[in-house]
Every structure is written in C-alpha cells, then in structure tokens.
Design an enzyme around this catalytic site. Structure first.
Site, short mmCIF file in Angstrom:
data_model
loop_
_atom_site.label_atom_id
_atom_site.label_comp_id
_atom_site.label_asym_id
_atom_site.label_seq_id
_atom_site.Cartn_x
_atom_site.Cartn_y
_atom_site.Cartn_z
N HIS A 75 0.83 -1.20 0.00
CA HIS A 75 0.00 0.00 0.00
C HIS A 75 0.86 1.25 0.00
CE1 HIS A 75 -3.88 -2.11 1.06
NE2 HIS A 75 -2.99 -3.03 1.33
N ASP A 122 -6.46 5.31 1.81
CA ASP A 122 -6.23 3.93 1.43
C ASP A 122 -7.56 3.18 1.45
OD1 ASP A 122 -3.75 1.86 1.30
OD2 ASP A 122 -5.48 0.92 2.24
N GLN A 127 12.45 -9.30 -6.40
CA GLN A 127 11.47 -9.84 -7.34
C GLN A 127 11.44 -9.08 -8.66
OE1 GLN A 127 7.47 -11.40 -6.18
NE2 GLN A 127 6.71 -9.66 -7.32
N SER A 176 2.49 -7.92 -7.48
CA SER A 176 3.28 -8.91 -8.21
C SER A 176 2.69 -9.14 -9.61
CB SER A 176 3.31 -10.23 -7.44
OG SER A 176 4.02 -10.08 -6.23
N GLU A 187 3.70 -6.25 -11.83
CA GLU A 187 5.11 -6.36 -12.19
C GLU A 187 5.30 -7.42 -13.28
OE1 GLU A 187 7.53 -7.12 -8.77
OE2 GLU A 187 7.21 -5.13 -7.90
#
Length: 484
Positions: free
Chosen positions: A17, A124, A357, A377, A380
C-alpha cells in the site's frame, strides 16, 4: 491566478500500500506544478521493514518535486496488537492526530498568502473510515485502491448481496454456488471468494469498507484501461451510482524494490549465467510459505521437469494467539528440502530466501513466474511480459487468479482454487505442479503471446497521451475544481 491545491494522503502501513501510494503522489505532483501532497504515515509495531521504509521517506530528497511532497509520521499508542486489530483500529486511534495535522495545514493556508488550499483526502482502501473527518473539513474524499478493478466490483457486489439480499458470506463456505458479478465476464464460484472461510470480524471489516467506498467522490484504481476494460466499464455504469472510477496504473516503484540485501548480487549473478527465457521463477510474496510436505512436492516437481529454476523458499511464521506471523528465511535450506535435492539440482537451480522480485522478473533469463497472484506482483509480471502460473494463497489472490486465468488468459491455472484456510491446507502433488510448470514454460503458448501483448500496452499507459496519464490529469482537474 493559478489555484494551488493540497491533498492529504493516508496510506495503510503495508509495503503493498505504502510504496505505490508514494509513487502515485510523485506522479501527480510531476503532472501539475500547482499540486502539493502531504502523506501521513504510521509505523506498524509488527514490521521493522515498513518502519525502515517510512523513515527513509522523510530523508529522501532525490526527487525534483519532493518540495511539494511532505511526509508526516503519526504516533501510535498501542504496540501490543495483532495486524487485523491494528489496521481496523487505525481510524479510531489516529483520528485525533490526523485532525490536528490537517487543522495545521488549513491554518497555514489561511495565514500565509499563496499557500495551497486543502482540496481533499486520498484514503487507502482499508482506511475509508476517515471519510467522516474529511466531511468535517468540508472537502471530498477519494480512495487509492491498491487492488484491481474487477475485485473492486466484487467488493461492491458482495456488500449489496449482504445488505440488500441478506446473504451471509460465512454460510457459503461449503456451497458450490456461482455468482454472476458485473465486473467479471464469467460466473465466479464461491470456492474463490476470499472471506467465506474466515472470521466474522474480517467479514464485517470488509463489508464496512465496501459501504464507505460508496461515499467517496472518486476511486483511483491501480490498473489500466487496456487490462480491465470490462470491469472498468461495469463500474462506470451510471445506473449503479458508483463513485467516479479513475484507472491510473500500473503504479510501480522499481527503485525501492532493489533495496540492498546480501543475496542481491549472488542471485543476479546466477541469473546472468542462464540462457534467455529458461528459468521458472517461484515466489509467493511476503506472506507466502509452505509446509515441509508441500515443499517436498514442489522440489520433486522441479526436479522431474528438468527446467532451470529460481525458488524463493520461506519458513512459515510462528502462530501467536491463532494468528500466523510473517515467514522468515531458513537458516539452512537443506532442512526443508528432500535429501540430496540441492546437490542433484546444483547446475540448474537455485533455492534462496529473499529475492529482488522486480529485478528477477525484468531479467531476460526469466521465462515464467509461479506466483501467489498478489496484485502488485501481478502488475510487475505484466510490465515485464512474464507469463504466470496461478497458485493463490489467501485474501483477494484467488479472485486475481480467476481474472488472470479465465478472464484475460495471461496465466495458467496451476491451482487457482488452492485451499489455505487456517488448519485446512491442501497439498498439491508433484505431478500437478510439474504439469503446470511445463505448460507455463511452453514458448509458443497463447498465454505467453497474450502476456506480451498486454505488457506492451501497460508500458504505454502512463506515457504522454496514454490512457492512465490522461486519467490522472482528469483526476487533477477534478481536485482543482474543488477549490472553486
């Protein structure tokens, strides 16, 4: 005279976040010189990595726009709480501190000529309870939604299902019902619903969040139009009276993902020695871990497949009061792996704990990504055009996997309906894992071609004239209009 506006951002204290929120703020101030942003941060007592990142923000002076982004750390009085209680209680525990901070911003604006005026809160998705405070200041609230648009549509759907049709989510856990959810093209099975096997406290928190999301003026979603066109169109249907939807992604920050770590150079050197698109990369996020029994099945699958591999393997966290802590690195990898595995696979594989990663996904040797399907992820993997094998663990990951496999066709279904609920943890056998890896690494698969296509489009979304940059400009115009 040009109107100068100030936004107050309140991100949740989690890396998934915080990091995209900071990157979003930088994008916004870069696009408009009349916009300033104050980001209010909280250090969680249970995560030293997040605390270190928060500390680094105030020290960062590398950005040309940093003078228009301020970071203010809020105190937290109670360190002895678990993660859920900490997050769900943040609105209550931080309300007075946030109110005092924003009051100071408003007073400064009133007393200093040409100071930016408070134009709104950007909350958020987990902190929508601050809507009431924004209302007290007479400014609108927006939300930065760090999951995808399809899942946002699901959240709205189940909130209506509960509130208007009296459907109890916890009662669906053993049913085989399929729901027709507007933000998905295909019917969604209850087996994938993330909160139907958890506590009533989690369900209540999730439903409350959905209700408060409807009260904000607009929702910025970390996605892009080309990726989730169906979901975005369904959310933008004026008949539903949803807030304005702003697809602004992919919001990614690769500078912070390459943090200094003793494994970084070793891992990247190993990757440099591998042929192009030859390595299957297994990584399951900051909370992903497996039992020794499941680790054995994965190891056998990798060895049987013969593919080169990089495997991020973590030890499950200890349970405290029924809640499992964050995974840690093994002191000795051999303790968790079949006897002789490391020796037999030494020429083709590498097993490690922490991995950089984004750096691995960007490396030309990476050919496929076995992933938990966390949203960051996922973005990405799309950005670097790496096809995915879906093995979700908890939260919204099963719904993300469904989107990637069934709706978009950019991931293969390794175990999309994986059961991982408390003590009910499924063991996926080696043959099934091997079959998924072989399918993933097929160089001529439709999945690989589709991922390449959507990845190319993701790169253009935030460029000049791109769909997401245009949406960001539209959001800024709306913020400036609040001052009229």
């Amino acid at each position: 005279m040009t109107k100068r506006a100030e936004l107050v951002f309140i991100p949740a204290p989690g890396m998934g976040h915080l990091v995209p929120t900071v990157q979003l703020a930088k994008l916004l101030v870069h696009l408009n010189s009349s916009l300033s942003i104050t980001i209010l941060t909280v250090k969680p007592p249970y995560d030293a990595k997040i605390c270190a990142y928060v500390d680094s923000l105030s020290a960062d002076r590398t950005s040309t726009t940093i003078n228009r982004i301020k970071f203010i750390n809020l105190p937290h009085p109670d360190p002895d709480v678990d993660v859920l209680k900490f997050i769900s209680g943040l609105v209550h525990t931080q309300r007075s501190f946030v109110k005092e901070t924003v009051t100071n911003i408003v007073e400064l604006s009133n007393s200093v000529p040409d100071s930016p005026r408070l134009a709104g809160f950007v909350l958020d998705m987990l902190l929508t309870g601050f809507v009431d405070l924004a209302n007290e200041f007479g400014v609108p609230s927006y939300v930065f939604y760090t999951s995808g648009a399809a899942f946002l549509g699901f959240e709205f759907y189940v909130q209506v299902l509960h509130d208007e049709q009296s459907v109890k989510l916890l009662e669906l856990k053993d049913s085989e019902t399929e729901f027709t959810i507007p933000s998905y093209v295909n019917p969604v099975s209850t087996r994938l619903i993330p909160f139907n096997r958890t506590s009533s406290e989690v369900v209540t928190f999730f439903l409350d969040m959905g209700r408060r999301l409807r009260e904000v003026k607009g929702i910025m979603v970390n996605t892009f139009s080309e990726l989730e066109s169906h979901a975005i169109d369904s959310l933008s249907n004026h008949k539903l009276r949803n807030p304005a939807i702003y697809p602004v992604g992919p919001i990614l920050d690769f500078s912070s993902s390459s943090e200094t770590h003793h494994n970084h150079d070793t891992i990247m050197q190993w990757m440099d020695e591998q042929p192009p698109s030859s390595v299957v990369f297994l990584c399951f996020g900051s909370m992903g871990s497996f039992s020794v029994e499941q680790v054995t099945e994965i190891a056998n699958a990798l060895e049987q497949s013969g593919y080169r591999f990089l495997w991020s393997l973590r030890r499950p966290g200890e349970k405290v009061n029924g809640i499992r802590g964050k995974p840690t690195d093994y002191g000795n990898m051999a303790d968790a792996l079949p006897e002789g595995f490391l020796d037999r696979t030494a020429k083709v594989g590498k097993v490690t704990g922490w991995v950089p990663q984004a750096a691995v996904l960007s490396h030309p040797a990476t050919g496929g990504f076995v992933s938990h399907c966390g949203w960051n992820s996922t973005l990405e993997s799309i950005w670097f055009r790496v096809p995915m094998a879906a093995w979700p663990h908890f939260g919204e990951q099963h719904m993300n996997a469904f989107l990637l496999v069934k709706e978009l066709g950019i991931a293969i279904d390794l175990k999309m309906d994986y059961k991982n609920y408390g003590d009910e943890v499924e063991i996926v056998k080696a043959d099934e894992i091997e079959r998924g890896i072989r399918w993933l690494m097929d160089r001529d698969s439709d999945v690989r071609k589709k991922m390449k296509n959507i990845g190319d489009r993701s790169s253009k979304a935030l460029l000049d004239g791109g769909t997401s940059q245009s949406t960001l400009r539209r959001f800024i115009d709306d913020v400036i209009d609040n001052l009229s």
